[in-house]
Design a protein around this motif. Structure first.
Motif, PDB file in Angstrom:
ATOM      1  N   MET A  21       0.897  -1.016  -0.104  1.00 37.27           N
ATOM      2  CA  MET A  21       0.059  -0.114   0.023  1.00 37.27           C
ATOM      3  C   MET A  21       0.910   1.251   0.145  1.00 37.27           C
ATOM      4  SD  MET A  21      -3.069   0.370   2.686  1.00 37.27           S
ATOM      5  CE  MET A  21      -2.455   1.507   3.908  1.00 37.27           C
ATOM      6  N   GLU A  22       0.858   1.973  -1.117  1.00 35.37           N
ATOM      7  CA  GLU A  22       1.825   3.078  -1.348  1.00 35.37           C
ATOM      8  C   GLU A  22       1.372   4.403  -0.704  1.00 35.37           C
ATOM      9  OE1 GLU A  22       2.683   2.738  -5.423  1.00 35.37           O
ATOM     10  OE2 GLU A  22       4.267   1.398  -5.069  1.00 35.37           O
ATOM     11  N   SER A  23       0.580   4.673   0.277  1.00 34.81           N
ATOM     12  CA  SER A  23       0.201   5.751   0.868  1.00 34.81           C
ATOM     13  C   SER A  23      -0.336   5.669   2.218  1.00 34.81           C
ATOM     14  CB  SER A  23      -0.428   6.896   0.103  1.00 34.81           C
ATOM     15  OG  SER A  23      -1.869   6.352  -0.090  1.00 34.81           O
ATOM     16  N   GLU A  24      -0.535   6.708   3.061  1.00 36.23           N
ATOM     17  CA  GLU A  24      -1.625   6.493   4.252  1.00 36.23           C
ATOM     18  C   GLU A  24      -2.933   6.091   3.579  1.00 36.23           C
ATOM     19  OE1 GLU A  24      -1.248   7.112   7.530  1.00 36.23           O
ATOM     20  OE2 GLU A  24       0.856   7.143   7.025  1.00 36.23           O
ATOM     21  N   PRO A  25      -3.887   5.625   4.737  1.00 32.45           N
ATOM     22  CA  PRO A  25      -5.068   5.257   4.074  1.00 32.45           C
ATOM     23  C   PRO A  25      -5.892   6.401   4.032  1.00 32.45           C
ATOM     24  CG  PRO A  25      -4.673   4.184   6.169  1.00 32.45           C
ATOM     25  CD  PRO A  25      -3.398   5.062   5.946  1.00 32.45           C
ATOM     26  N   LEU A  26      -7.134   6.444   3.247  1.00 37.37           N
ATOM     27  CA  LEU A  26      -8.086   7.570   3.312  1.00 37.37           C
ATOM     28  C   LEU A  26      -8.675   7.420   4.668  1.00 37.37           C
ATOM     29  CD1 LEU A  26      -9.486   6.669  -0.148  1.00 37.37           C
ATOM     30  CD2 LEU A  26      -8.330   8.751   0.464  1.00 37.37           C
ATOM     31  N   VAL A  27      -9.224   6.486   5.133  1.00 35.58           N
ATOM     32  CA  VAL A  27     -10.050   6.362   6.470  1.00 35.58           C
ATOM     33  C   VAL A  27      -9.717   4.598   6.839  1.00 35.58           C
ATOM     34  CG1 VAL A  27     -12.137   5.867   5.566  1.00 35.58           C
ATOM     35  CG2 VAL A  27     -11.893   6.865   7.779  1.00 35.58           C
ATOM     36  N   VAL A  28      -9.863   4.650   8.014  1.00 33.15           N
ATOM     37  CA  VAL A  28      -9.794   3.102   8.566  1.00 33.15           C
ATOM     38  C   VAL A  28     -11.233   2.835   8.971  1.00 33.15           C
ATOM     39  CG1 VAL A  28      -8.848   1.255   9.925  1.00 33.15           C
ATOM     40  CG2 VAL A  28      -7.164   3.125   8.731  1.00 33.15           C
ATOM     41  N   HIS A  29     -11.929   1.853   8.985  1.00 33.82           N
ATOM     42  CA  HIS A  29     -13.390   1.436   9.364  1.00 33.82           C
ATOM     43  C   HIS A  29     -13.224   0.053  10.186  1.00 33.82           C
ATOM     44  CE1 HIS A  29     -16.013   3.194   5.565  1.00 33.82           C
ATOM     45  NE2 HIS A  29     -15.244   4.263   6.349  1.00 33.82           N
ATOM     46  N   CYS A  30     -13.885   0.348  11.294  1.00 37.42           N
ATOM     47  CA  CYS A  30     -13.919  -1.194  11.727  1.00 37.42           C
ATOM     48  C   CYS A  30     -15.622  -1.563  11.856  1.00 37.42           C
ATOM     49  CB  CYS A  30     -13.565  -1.161  13.279  1.00 37.42           C
ATOM     50  SG  CYS A  30     -13.728  -2.419  14.398  1.00 37.42           S
ATOM     51  N   CYS A  31     -15.706  -2.425  11.146  1.00 33.13           N
ATOM     52  CA  CYS A  31     -17.462  -2.573  10.739  1.00 33.13           C
ATOM     53  C   CYS A  31     -18.083  -3.741  11.753  1.00 33.13           C
ATOM     54  CB  CYS A  31     -17.692  -2.772   9.370  1.00 33.13           C
ATOM     55  SG  CYS A  31     -19.054  -3.038   8.925  1.00 33.13           S
ATOM     56  N   HIS A  32     -18.619  -3.586  12.336  1.00 32.08           N
ATOM     57  CA  HIS A  32     -19.534  -4.264  13.098  1.00 32.08           C
ATOM     58  C   HIS A  32     -20.788  -4.907  12.574  1.00 32.08           C
ATOM     59  CE1 HIS A  32     -16.965  -3.332  16.772  1.00 32.08           C
ATOM     60  NE2 HIS A  32     -16.799  -2.015  15.982  1.00 32.08           N
ATOM     61  N   PHE A 104     -10.573  -1.919  -0.064  1.00 32.83           N
ATOM     62  CA  PHE A 104     -10.574  -2.178   1.274  1.00 32.83           C
ATOM     63  C   PHE A 104      -9.984  -3.165   1.910  1.00 32.83           C
ATOM     64  CE2 PHE A 104     -14.336   0.160  -0.164  1.00 32.83           C
ATOM     65  CZ  PHE A 104     -15.278   0.604   1.181  1.00 32.83           C
ATOM     66  N   ILE A 105      -8.544  -2.622   2.156  1.00 34.48           N
ATOM     67  CA  ILE A 105      -7.776  -3.630   2.584  1.00 34.48           C
ATOM     68  C   ILE A 105      -8.040  -4.312   3.947  1.00 34.48           C
ATOM     69  CG2 ILE A 105      -5.001  -3.913   3.278  1.00 34.48           C
ATOM     70  CD1 ILE A 105      -5.161  -3.184   0.438  1.00 34.48           C
ATOM     71  N   ARG A 106      -7.727  -5.504   4.114  1.00 34.70           N
ATOM     72  CA  ARG A 106      -7.959  -6.137   5.369  1.00 34.70           C
ATOM     73  C   ARG A 106      -6.994  -5.689   6.364  1.00 34.70           C
ATOM     74  NH1 ARG A 106     -12.172  -6.800   2.648  1.00 34.70           N
ATOM     75  NH2 ARG A 106     -13.709  -8.450   2.849  1.00 34.70           N
ATOM     76  N   ALA A 107      -7.030  -5.081   7.281  1.00 39.25           N
ATOM     77  CA  ALA A 107      -6.062  -4.532   8.014  1.00 39.25           C
ATOM     78  C   ALA A 107      -5.341  -5.847   8.796  1.00 39.25           C
ATOM     79  CB  ALA A 107      -6.578  -3.757   9.170  1.00 39.25           C
ATOM     80  N   GLY A 108      -5.842  -6.915   9.059  1.00 37.61           N
ATOM     81  CA  GLY A 108      -5.075  -8.188   9.654  1.00 37.61           C
ATOM     82  C   GLY A 108      -3.985  -8.815   8.657  1.00 37.61           C
ATOM     83  N   THR A 109      -4.296  -8.406   7.366  1.00 37.14           N
ATOM     84  CA  THR A 109      -3.036  -8.964   6.365  1.00 37.14           C
ATOM     85  C   THR A 109      -2.058  -7.818   6.327  1.00 37.14           C
ATOM     86  OG1 THR A 109      -4.127  -7.820   4.365  1.00 37.14           O
ATOM     87  CG2 THR A 109      -5.065  -9.979   4.992  1.00 37.14           C
ATOM     88  N   LEU A 110      -2.036  -6.699   6.781  1.00 33.38           N
ATOM     89  CA  LEU A 110      -0.842  -5.896   7.083  1.00 33.38           C
ATOM     90  C   LEU A 110       0.226  -6.617   7.886  1.00 33.38           C
ATOM     91  CD1 LEU A 110      -2.459  -2.363   7.024  1.00 33.38           C
ATOM     92  CD2 LEU A 110      -1.327  -3.330   5.202  1.00 33.38           C
ATOM     93  N   ASP A 111       1.505  -6.370   7.606  1.00 37.35           N
ATOM     94  CA  ASP A 111       2.822  -7.006   8.223  1.00 37.35           C
ATOM     95  C   ASP A 111       2.319  -6.033   9.560  1.00 37.35           C
ATOM     96  OD1 ASP A 111       3.530  -8.285   6.104  1.00 37.35           O
ATOM     97  OD2 ASP A 111       5.039  -7.091   5.632  1.00 37.35           O
ATOM     98  N   ASP A 112       2.308  -4.966   9.624  1.00 36.04           N
ATOM     99  CA  ASP A 112       1.854  -4.185  10.947  1.00 36.04           C
ATOM    100  C   ASP A 112       0.594  -3.666  11.317  1.00 36.04           C
ATOM    101  OD1 ASP A 112       2.323  -3.028  13.546  1.00 36.04           O
ATOM    102  OD2 ASP A 112       4.137  -1.828  12.746  1.00 36.04           O
ATOM    103  N   PRO A 113      -0.520  -4.401  11.448  1.00 37.01           N
ATOM    104  CA  PRO A 113      -1.796  -3.852  11.565  1.00 37.01           C
ATOM    105  C   PRO A 113      -1.971  -2.966  12.556  1.00 37.01           C
ATOM    106  CG  PRO A 113      -1.818  -6.229  12.116  1.00 37.01           C
ATOM    107  CD  PRO A 113      -0.188  -6.047  11.766  1.00 37.01           C
ATOM    108  N   GLY A 114      -1.140  -2.832  13.587  1.00 37.69           N
ATOM    109  CA  GLY A 114      -1.150  -2.025  14.607  1.00 37.69           C
ATOM    110  C   GLY A 114      -0.776  -0.203  14.112  1.00 37.69           C
ATOM    111  N   LYS A 115      -0.574  -0.119  12.778  1.00 39.35           N
ATOM    112  CA  LYS A 115      -0.180   0.931  12.241  1.00 39.35           C
ATOM    113  C   LYS A 115      -1.529   1.767  11.686  1.00 39.35           C
ATOM    114  CE  LYS A 115       3.550   1.708   9.855  1.00 39.35           C
ATOM    115  NZ  LYS A 115       4.754   1.597   8.903  1.00 39.35           N
ATOM    116  N   THR A 116      -2.672   0.841  11.627  1.00 40.05           N
ATOM    117  CA  THR A 116      -3.756   1.261  11.178  1.00 40.05           C
ATOM    118  C   THR A 116      -5.065   1.148  11.910  1.00 40.05           C
ATOM    119  OG1 THR A 116      -4.000  -0.686  10.059  1.00 40.05           O
ATOM    120  CG2 THR A 116      -3.042   1.025   8.527  1.00 40.05           C
ATOM    121  N   PRO A 117      -5.019   1.811  13.035  1.00 40.06           N
ATOM    122  CA  PRO A 117      -6.274   1.677  14.150  1.00 40.06           C
ATOM    123  C   PRO A 117      -7.211   2.425  13.360  1.00 40.06           C
ATOM    124  CG  PRO A 117      -4.817   3.424  14.637  1.00 40.06           C
ATOM    125  CD  PRO A 117      -4.041   2.793  13.686  1.00 40.06           C
ATOM    126  N   PRO A 118      -8.681   2.084  13.753  1.00 41.46           N
ATOM    127  CA  PRO A 118      -9.765   2.408  13.182  1.00 41.46           C
ATOM    128  C   PRO A 118     -10.121   3.925  13.697  1.00 41.46           C
ATOM    129  CG  PRO A 118     -10.269   0.367  14.439  1.00 41.46           C
ATOM    130  CD  PRO A 118      -8.895   0.746  14.845  1.00 41.46           C
TER     131      PRO A 118
END
Length: 170
Positions: A21-32, A104-118
């Motif tokens: 992913m070559e930039s910061e996210p537009l936004v991060v959703h946690c969908c329930h 819609f990248i699944r955050a859990g597939t990132l090497d460091d998902p902690g860098k993209t909190p909702p």
């Protein structure tokens, strides 16, 4: 490094699929929503929204499947053809006709998902009762007003994508 040039690498469980992913996210959703719960087998999904042209497949290939949703807005889920992990999806019906333009990248597939909190928790009306959200979390019972959650930079990036789609025409 500018926020717009930050990179994030990720991939599937077996390592066959690798992407950047070559930039910061537009936004991060946690969908329930109950549909995301069913599709992931979890209490929610964390999706990192980013322009499709800023996601590069570095290794492997993906298998795409189209699934419906209660809203009627089908999505294409991209999975590793070997381990079947969903790495991202695209919603076919999106605001401004940008369904194929946003991953819609699944955050859990990132090497460091902690860098993209909702940035926002959505569809909390169907949130599992045992899931506790932080007191300062941005929460929406269903969806939210984009201009109240997204950064100015993300709104500008969206406007650029929207203009490009409109200029393409039918």
């Amino acid at each position: 490094m500018s926020k717009n040039t930050e990179t994030y690498d990720g991939g599937c469980t077996c390592g066959y699929v690798r992407y950047r992913m070559e930039s910061e996210p537009l936004v991060v959703h946690c969908c329930h929503c109950s549909w995301c719960q069913r599709q992931t087998g979890s209490a929610f999904v964390v999706n990192v929204l980013v322009e499709a042209d800023r996601v590069k497949l570095l290794q492997g290939d993906i298998a795409e499947i189209t699934v419906s949703s209660p809203s009627g807005a089908s999505q294409i889920i991209s999975r590793c053809p070997k381990c079947q992990v969903a790495v991202w999806s695209n919603y076919l019906v999106m605001r401004d006709g940008l369904g194929k333009s946003v991953r819609f990248i699944r955050a859990g597939t990132l090497d460091d998902p902690g860098k993209t909190p909702p940035d926002v928790h959505i569809y909390t009306v169907s949130k599992q009762a045992w899931v506790t959200l932080a007191p300062d979390a941005v929460v929406a019972k269903e969806f939210y007003e984009v201009d109240q959650v997204w950064s100015q930079e993300s709104l500008e990036r969206w406007a650029v994508m929207s203009a490009a789609v409109k200029n393409k025409g039918p």
